[in-house]
Design an enzyme around this catalytic site. Sequence first.
Site: not given
Ligand code: CA2
Length: 144
Positions: A10-11, A18, A23, A75, A78, A99, A101, A108
């Site tokens: 997700p996301n 953003r 990221y 990946n 969340a 996996e 990230h 974090r």
């Molecule tokens: O670091 C990673 O790849 C995560 O899997 C990313 C997740 C986070 O919940 C994990 O703890 C670590 C969040 C992905 C959200 O991606 C976004 C990308 C751009 C803007 C907003 C969110």
Amino acid sequence: MNKVLVLHGPNLNLLGTRQPEIYGRETLADIDAALREQARKAGWELVSRQSNHEGELIDAIHAARLDGTAGIVINPAAYTHTSVAILDALNAFDGKVIEVHLSNVHRREAFRHHSYVSLRADGVIAGLGSRGYGLALEAVMADA
Ligand code: CA2
């Protein structure tokens, strides 16, 4: 042809739009295109999916179980920290699981330090940005 599945949780469809300081600036389409090219050069087929829905990610893992997919790069975003259901689906998959990230989750918030998926993953890469996906793909292809 050997096949690998790349799953984005997700996301991650928001990548490049953003929070680039966390990221990176690459979009998901950029990352997928580079991975597809890396796989093609090695003679592999790469299928990638992004979903904001837990059940869709689980369905994709089930499909990979049945179609001879050799490995999954995932990946779970969340869902990493919450989803026993994704862990259970991966436990029913016999191939390699890596996996990934983008960020270093261990640097974090504490809630990001635990991963259900790591209980199944053969390898975990965190904090190397989009390069982590390429390294994960290399690991899957090396072992097949
Ligand atoms: O670091 C990673 O790849 C995560 O899997 C990313 C997740 C986070 O919940 C994990 O703890 C670590 C969040 C992905 C959200 O991606 C976004 C990308 C751009 C803007 C907003 C969110």
